[in-house]
Design a protein around this motif. Structure first.
Motif, PDB file in Angstrom:
ATOM      1  N   LEU A  97      43.778  46.540  35.122  1.00  0.00           N
ATOM      2  CA  LEU A  97      43.459  45.746  33.799  1.00  0.00           C
ATOM      3  C   LEU A  97      44.639  44.930  33.799  1.00  0.00           C
ATOM      4  O   LEU A  97      44.622  43.712  33.569  1.00  0.00           O
ATOM      5  CB  LEU A  97      43.114  46.700  32.868  1.00  0.00           C
ATOM      6  N   THR A  98      45.904  45.425  33.835  1.00  0.00           N
ATOM      7  CA  THR A  98      46.982  44.807  33.350  1.00  0.00           C
ATOM      8  C   THR A  98      47.213  43.517  34.509  1.00  0.00           C
ATOM      9  O   THR A  98      48.025  42.585  34.347  1.00  0.00           O
ATOM     10  CB  THR A  98      48.331  45.604  33.338  1.00  0.00           C
ATOM     11  N   ALA A  99      46.769  44.116  35.861  1.00  0.00           N
ATOM     12  CA  ALA A  99      47.248  42.888  37.059  1.00  0.00           C
ATOM     13  C   ALA A  99      46.139  42.060  36.764  1.00  0.00           C
ATOM     14  O   ALA A  99      46.895  40.719  36.805  1.00  0.00           O
ATOM     15  CB  ALA A  99      46.808  43.870  38.210  1.00  0.00           C
ATOM     16  N   THR A 100      45.079  42.157  36.323  1.00  0.00           N
ATOM     17  CA  THR A 100      44.112  40.772  36.168  1.00  0.00           C
ATOM     18  C   THR A 100      44.451  40.310  34.873  1.00  0.00           C
ATOM     19  O   THR A 100      44.484  39.010  34.860  1.00  0.00           O
ATOM     20  CB  THR A 100      42.723  41.477  36.127  1.00  0.00           C
ATOM     21  N   GLU A 101      44.861  40.832  33.713  1.00  0.00           N
ATOM     22  CA  GLU A 101      45.354  40.119  32.761  1.00  0.00           C
ATOM     23  C   GLU A 101      46.591  39.256  32.699  1.00  0.00           C
ATOM     24  O   GLU A 101      46.466  38.206  32.241  1.00  0.00           O
ATOM     25  CB  GLU A 101      45.415  41.152  31.578  1.00  0.00           C
ATOM     26  N   GLU A 105      46.882  35.194  32.125  1.00  0.00           N
ATOM     27  CA  GLU A 105      47.714  34.993  31.291  1.00  0.00           C
ATOM     28  C   GLU A 105      48.552  33.841  31.889  1.00  0.00           C
ATOM     29  O   GLU A 105      49.070  33.010  31.140  1.00  0.00           O
ATOM     30  CB  GLU A 105      48.571  35.988  30.627  1.00  0.00           C
ATOM     31  N   GLN A 106      48.621  33.772  33.051  1.00  0.00           N
ATOM     32  CA  GLN A 106      49.323  32.810  34.065  1.00  0.00           C
ATOM     33  C   GLN A 106      48.603  31.585  34.027  1.00  0.00           C
ATOM     34  O   GLN A 106      48.996  30.853  34.784  1.00  0.00           O
ATOM     35  CB  GLN A 106      49.732  33.170  35.442  1.00  0.00           C
ATOM     36  N   GLY A 107      47.278  31.755  33.621  1.00  0.00           N
ATOM     37  CA  GLY A 107      46.439  30.292  33.671  1.00  0.00           C
ATOM     38  C   GLY A 107      45.210  30.486  34.815  1.00  0.00           C
ATOM     39  O   GLY A 107      44.465  29.420  35.054  1.00  0.00           O
ATOM     40  N   CYS A 108      45.066  31.594  35.390  1.00  0.00           N
ATOM     41  CA  CYS A 108      43.997  31.830  36.534  1.00  0.00           C
ATOM     42  C   CYS A 108      42.546  31.962  35.876  1.00  0.00           C
ATOM     43  O   CYS A 108      42.686  32.847  34.805  1.00  0.00           O
ATOM     44  CB  CYS A 108      44.591  33.197  37.402  1.00  0.00           C
ATOM     45  N   ARG A 109      41.971  31.372  36.431  1.00  0.00           N
ATOM     46  CA  ARG A 109      40.106  31.512  35.888  1.00  0.00           C
ATOM     47  C   ARG A 109      39.510  31.834  37.138  1.00  0.00           C
ATOM     48  O   ARG A 109      38.150  32.102  37.105  1.00  0.00           O
ATOM     49  CB  ARG A 109      39.957  30.217  35.025  1.00  0.00           C
ATOM     50  N   ASP A 110      39.997  31.892  38.289  1.00  0.00           N
ATOM     51  CA  ASP A 110      39.116  32.105  39.535  1.00  0.00           C
ATOM     52  C   ASP A 110      40.024  32.999  40.428  1.00  0.00           C
ATOM     53  O   ASP A 110      40.476  32.736  41.393  1.00  0.00           O
ATOM     54  CB  ASP A 110      38.878  30.726  40.403  1.00  0.00           C
ATOM     55  N   VAL A 124      37.606  52.469  42.601  1.00  0.00           N
ATOM     56  CA  VAL A 124      36.415  52.227  41.580  1.00  0.00           C
ATOM     57  C   VAL A 124      37.298  52.115  40.370  1.00  0.00           C
ATOM     58  O   VAL A 124      36.526  51.083  39.377  1.00  0.00           O
ATOM     59  CB  VAL A 124      35.692  53.839  41.335  1.00  0.00           C
ATOM     60  N   GLU A 125      38.065  52.527  39.986  1.00  0.00           N
ATOM     61  CA  GLU A 125      38.823  52.506  38.691  1.00  0.00           C
ATOM     62  C   GLU A 125      39.610  51.033  38.755  1.00  0.00           C
ATOM     63  O   GLU A 125      39.575  50.493  37.685  1.00  0.00           O
ATOM     64  CB  GLU A 125      39.822  53.428  38.292  1.00  0.00           C
ATOM     65  N   ARG A 126      40.236  50.887  39.584  1.00  0.00           N
ATOM     66  CA  ARG A 126      40.971  49.387  39.819  1.00  0.00           C
ATOM     67  C   ARG A 126      39.816  48.186  39.548  1.00  0.00           C
ATOM     68  O   ARG A 126      40.283  47.358  39.050  1.00  0.00           O
ATOM     69  CB  ARG A 126      41.821  49.361  41.203  1.00  0.00           C
ATOM     70  N   LEU A 127      38.703  48.444  40.069  1.00  0.00           N
ATOM     71  CA  LEU A 127      37.797  47.506  40.044  1.00  0.00           C
ATOM     72  C   LEU A 127      37.354  47.330  38.601  1.00  0.00           C
ATOM     73  O   LEU A 127      37.003  46.243  38.012  1.00  0.00           O
ATOM     74  CB  LEU A 127      36.568  47.756  41.103  1.00  0.00           C
ATOM     75  N   ALA A 128      37.027  48.610  37.992  1.00  0.00           N
ATOM     76  CA  ALA A 128      36.705  48.400  36.656  1.00  0.00           C
ATOM     77  C   ALA A 128      37.738  47.801  35.794  1.00  0.00           C
ATOM     78  O   ALA A 128      37.161  47.224  34.823  1.00  0.00           O
ATOM     79  CB  ALA A 128      36.372  50.272  36.206  1.00  0.00           C
ATOM     80  N   GLY A 129      38.988  48.020  36.041  1.00  0.00           N
ATOM     81  CA  GLY A 129      39.904  47.388  35.206  1.00  0.00           C
ATOM     82  C   GLY A 129      39.795  46.123  35.474  1.00  0.00           C
ATOM     83  O   GLY A 129      40.201  45.114  34.256  1.00  0.00           O
ATOM     84  N   TYR A 130      39.750  45.575  36.467  1.00  0.00           N
ATOM     85  CA  TYR A 130      39.523  44.106  36.869  1.00  0.00           C
ATOM     86  C   TYR A 130      38.353  43.384  36.283  1.00  0.00           C
ATOM     87  O   TYR A 130      38.625  42.295  35.411  1.00  0.00           O
ATOM     88  CB  TYR A 130      39.388  43.768  38.648  1.00  0.00           C
ATOM     89  N   LYS A 131      37.146  44.141  36.245  1.00  0.00           N
ATOM     90  CA  LYS A 131      36.158  43.613  35.444  1.00  0.00           C
ATOM     91  C   LYS A 131      36.489  43.634  33.984  1.00  0.00           C
ATOM     92  O   LYS A 131      35.927  42.521  33.316  1.00  0.00           O
ATOM     93  CB  LYS A 131      34.796  44.325  35.690  1.00  0.00           C
ATOM     94  N   SER A 132      36.855  44.652  33.358  1.00  0.00           N
ATOM     95  CA  SER A 132      37.262  44.643  32.032  1.00  0.00           C
ATOM     96  C   SER A 132      38.197  43.419  31.606  1.00  0.00           C
ATOM     97  O   SER A 132      37.981  42.857  30.576  1.00  0.00           O
ATOM     98  CB  SER A 132      37.890  45.920  31.799  1.00  0.00           C
ATOM     99  N   ALA A 133      39.235  43.037  32.204  1.00  0.00           N
ATOM    100  CA  ALA A 133      40.038  41.992  32.037  1.00  0.00           C
ATOM    101  C   ALA A 133      39.296  40.946  31.869  1.00  0.00           C
ATOM    102  O   ALA A 133      39.453  40.102  31.026  1.00  0.00           O
ATOM    103  CB  ALA A 133      40.948  42.249  33.100  1.00  0.00           C
ATOM    104  N   ILE A 201      49.556  35.635  43.332  1.00  0.00           N
ATOM    105  CA  ILE A 201      49.104  36.901  43.962  1.00  0.00           C
ATOM    106  C   ILE A 201      49.934  38.122  43.246  1.00  0.00           C
ATOM    107  O   ILE A 201      51.025  38.026  43.042  1.00  0.00           O
ATOM    108  CB  ILE A 201      49.777  36.939  45.490  1.00  0.00           C
ATOM    109  N   VAL A 202      48.780  39.069  43.231  1.00  0.00           N
ATOM    110  CA  VAL A 202      49.569  40.398  42.701  1.00  0.00           C
ATOM    111  C   VAL A 202      49.031  41.696  43.249  1.00  0.00           C
ATOM    112  O   VAL A 202      48.060  41.622  43.909  1.00  0.00           O
ATOM    113  CB  VAL A 202      48.860  40.656  41.203  1.00  0.00           C
TER     114      VAL A 202
END
Length: 359
Positions: A97-101, A105-110, A124-133, A201-202
């Motif tokens: 979640l925090t990585a994607t957020e 916040e840095q302007g990424c949309r894709d 599974v959990e990192r993907l869920a965090g990505y989707k949630s963000a 990149i993160v």
């Protein structure tokens, strides 16, 4: 393999403080080998077992022999979902979640997400965090921007070829390990794709290499020392305090933290945009040289005027490097042919080295 190696070192050192020695067995992500090792360690009459399962382990019944004989088992990092045992794992949902957020916040949309196999709880959990963000920030989820494979350098290169096969390129990439992030950074450098200007990149794990590559890579710290210490504490508790069959062990979550570095640096806001300063400065200076071109000015006087102009600009924009393209210099010609172009004026005055100049 920084994270497992770091945990192993901590576990070994802490166990020695309690008078125990560590036997290290590596499954090489083979379920069959993991099953064989479990039987071997049981036959060796070990006092306890600390396990980070293979990527493909979904059936954990081969560990039953330890439970049946009340021998402590602690799963860490790669852990079972429903198997009754002591579990210590990282907060991978929050990490994703925090990585994607951060990228948003840095302007990424894709934003591309590069994941390991979904047979493993981590991904599974990192993907869920990505989707949630994405959902929280109303950024569309694009199935074609998500890739699943073992996170090796070879697989990362193959994925990079797919990502950058055609325009438009993504503006952000969240890779779920640092080997993949570093490989992507190298690929971008070799193909003229700028990081972070063109793509940010993160990574994940805060491998020491992420701090020394250029640009340094933003990554999620998993705190392996903390996890290793908790593994040993749990083992010692289970060895010293045997629990009855069916006891439900509390799950422990080790927090994660985003470490921001150069690979995800944000674009400056417009009011502080150096490009705007460069354009304004270039126009002012070009206007001055154009004025020189319309009148007969001695070279000595022109040098003095240009030097004064540069000194003023340097005071206004101290420390800023400014590149002025040839196209910004106006062309003008006197009737007698003197001072042919503004660029020529700068060159003859000694202030135009090639195609750019610096403050």
């Amino acid at each position: 393999m920084f994270f497992p190696a770091a945990i192993t070192t901590v576990v070994q050192n802490k166990l020695q403080e309690y008078g125990y020695h560590l036997i290290i067995c590596q499954s090489n992500d083979s379920l069959g080998q993991e099953q064989e090792l479990v039987n071997t360690l049981y036959s060796a009459r070990v006092d306890g077992l600390a396990v980070s399962a293979t990527l493909s382990t979904t059936d954990f019944s081969h560990f039953d022999i330890f439970k049946q004989h009340n021998i402590p088992v602690v799963f860490f990092d790669r852990t079972p979902k429903d198997y009754q045992a002591k579990v210590i794992k990282g907060d991978d949902f929050v990490g994703g979640l925090t990585a994607t957020e951060h990228l948003i916040e840095q302007g990424c949309r894709d934003i591309v997400h590069i994941s390991g196999p979904l047979t493993c709880n981590l991904y599974v959990e990192r993907l869920a965090g990505y989707k949630s963000a994405l959902q929280q920030h109303k950024v569309p989820f694009k199935k074609q921007r998500v890739f699943f494979h073992e996170l090796t350098r070879e697989n990362a290169l193959a994925t990079a070829e797919k990502i950058f096969a055609q325009q438009p390129y993504p503006d952000g990439i969240f890779a779920t390990n640092d080997t993949t992030a570093i490989t992507l950074l190298q690929y971008c450098r070799e193909h003229g794709i700028r990081v972070p200007e063109d793509v940010k990149i993160v990574g994940y794990s805060n491998d020491p290499r992420t701090e020394i590559v250029t640009p340094s890579i933003t990554s999620v710290d998993q705190f392996p020392a903390t996890m290793g210490e908790r593994v040993v504490s749990a083992l010692m508790d289970l060895i010293q305090n045997r629990h009855p069959a069916g006891y439900r062990h509390p799950q422990e979550i080790v927090p994660t933290q985003l470490v921001v570095r150069e690979s995800s640096a944000g674009s400056p806001k417009r009011k502080n945009d150096p490009l705007m300063k460069r354009l304004v400065l270039a126009l002012l200076l070009s206007a001055s040289t154009a004025a020189f071109a319309q009148t007969k000015v001695s070279k000595k006087d022109m040098k003095a005027l240009v030097a004064e102009s540069l000194a003023f600009s340097a005071r206004q924009y101290k420390g800023m490097m400014t590149a002025v393209p040839d196209s910004l210099f106006p062309r003008s010609t006197n009737k007698d042919g003197s001072l042919m172009t503004a660029k020529y004026n700068w060159w003859t005055a000694g202030f135009y080295p090639g195609s750019c100049w610096y403050l």
